[in-house]
Design an enzyme around this catalytic site. Sequence first.
Site, PDB file in Angstrom:
ATOM      1  N   PRO A 119       0.829  -1.211   0.000  1.00 39.74           N
ATOM      2  CA  PRO A 119       0.000   0.000   0.000  1.00 39.74           C
ATOM      3  C   PRO A 119       0.862   1.260   0.000  1.00 39.74           C
ATOM      4  CG  PRO A 119      -0.741  -1.554   1.682  1.00 39.74           C
ATOM      5  CD  PRO A 119       0.583  -2.048   1.185  1.00 39.74           C
ATOM      6  N   THR A 122       2.234   4.168   3.297  1.00 36.98           N
ATOM      7  CA  THR A 122       2.067   3.482   4.578  1.00 36.98           C
ATOM      8  C   THR A 122       3.390   3.298   5.323  1.00 36.98           C
ATOM      9  OG1 THR A 122       2.140   1.378   3.375  1.00 36.98           O
ATOM     10  CG2 THR A 122      -0.036   2.233   3.956  1.00 36.98           C
ATOM     11  N   LEU A 124       5.909   1.471   4.517  1.00 35.27           N
ATOM     12  CA  LEU A 124       6.321   0.067   4.478  1.00 35.27           C
ATOM     13  C   LEU A 124       7.379  -0.188   3.405  1.00 35.27           C
ATOM     14  CD1 LEU A 124       2.801  -1.579   4.925  1.00 35.27           C
ATOM     15  CD2 LEU A 124       4.625  -1.444   6.632  1.00 35.27           C
ATOM     16  N   SER A 125       7.958   0.875   2.866  1.00 33.72           N
ATOM     17  CA  SER A 125       9.091   0.787   1.933  1.00 33.72           C
ATOM     18  C   SER A 125       8.735   0.145   0.600  1.00 33.72           C
ATOM     19  CB  SER A 125      10.263   0.033   2.586  1.00 33.72           C
ATOM     20  OG  SER A 125      10.687   0.697   3.741  1.00 33.72           O
ATOM     21  N   GLY A 126       7.678   0.649  -0.004  1.00 27.55           N
ATOM     22  CA  GLY A 126       7.261   0.121  -1.291  1.00 27.55           C
ATOM     23  C   GLY A 126       8.216   0.421  -2.423  1.00 27.55           C
ATOM     24  N   ASP A 172      15.736   0.375   5.688  1.00 26.31           N
ATOM     25  CA  ASP A 172      14.722  -0.336   4.913  1.00 26.31           C
ATOM     26  C   ASP A 172      15.360  -1.277   3.904  1.00 26.31           C
ATOM     27  OD1 ASP A 172      13.351   1.545   6.310  1.00 26.31           O
ATOM     28  OD2 ASP A 172      12.510   2.580   4.575  1.00 26.31           O
TER      29      ASP A 172
END
Length: 358
Positions: A119, A122, A124-126, A172
């Site tokens: 997502p 967020t 979350l290290s996309g 990350d």
Amino acid sequence: MKPTTLVDVIEHKAYARIGLLGNPSDVYYGNTISISIANFWASVKLEPSDRLVINPHPYHDLVEFDSLNYLVNRLENEGFYGGVRLVMAICKVFYKYCKNNNIDLHEGLFTLSYDTNIPRQTGLSGSSAIVCAALNCLLDFYNVRHQVKVDERPTLILEAEKELGIVAGLQDRVAQVYGGLVFMDFSKTQMDRLGHGIYTPMDISLLPPLYLIYADNPSDSGKVHSTVRQRWLNGDEFIRSTMNEVANLAVEGRRALLEKDYAKLASLMNHNFDLRRSMFGDDALGAINLRMVEVARDTGAASKFTGSGGAVVAFCPDGPPQIELLQEACRKAGFIIQPVQVAPSFLKDLDLGSSSSA
């Protein structure tokens, strides 16, 4: 130089990550503990081809829209950029690294395509997951995995993102390169000596059950630009001392995990967030982000940001009854909650043998 063997299709995944303790001290010569999670991932596919092609994603790299209004709404919610630029950037950084280190690359060409279900916004290290997966494809296509040190790969990923103006730290990228649970030492001594930190994988069985909380629409993240970085550079005593305290939480957390002292772990997680809040301030953190932490804490759960905001990691030290309370509280608040699925380390002996410490 032509490739000596026919290369089949190569595909790699890189997973989202959770900063468990110590963040954001990774960019301030600190320590962190991070987890690679299998809940979300990015995947990159490499297929040998006659020309070098980077395929745009049918959703994330849109160039056709139903209306001007849709285009504007899309840009305001998703931003201007998809993953093509990330894949192109790591190709450039990888090529230059190999050239500078006298690593020969064959002349075969390829087509790269990517997908992701991480997502957006967020924490979350996309973005780095896409870059990490692409780097792994390149390592295998050119058969140079043994020549690119595993502890240098996070730096290559970060350099690719810096090419695009993305400001971030190594934490990350380390979590995504190594997988599993990793303790990271970014002390200035190590960074100056090696150019990267010291990364120590830990047994994932040491972790208690954790929960990921995030908002379906995280657009209310902090709007106020943080001055923490500049204050740290200016030698601000409060920022320097507080950031050192944050870094020490990872050291204490490593000990707590090894001893399975989960009450201590819960205390450290809460303290990590409180210290971050004291440095950055509520306006920079954002109302929705703060609300996620508060909803968890109201049930007695420990909670903190997974990264810079957008999602929260929570731990319920009192077990199943508290977990049920947390799940119900998140439902009422309109937040998504799911158990954290830890992605085990997927490094092979070939990777570990290439580390600087090997």
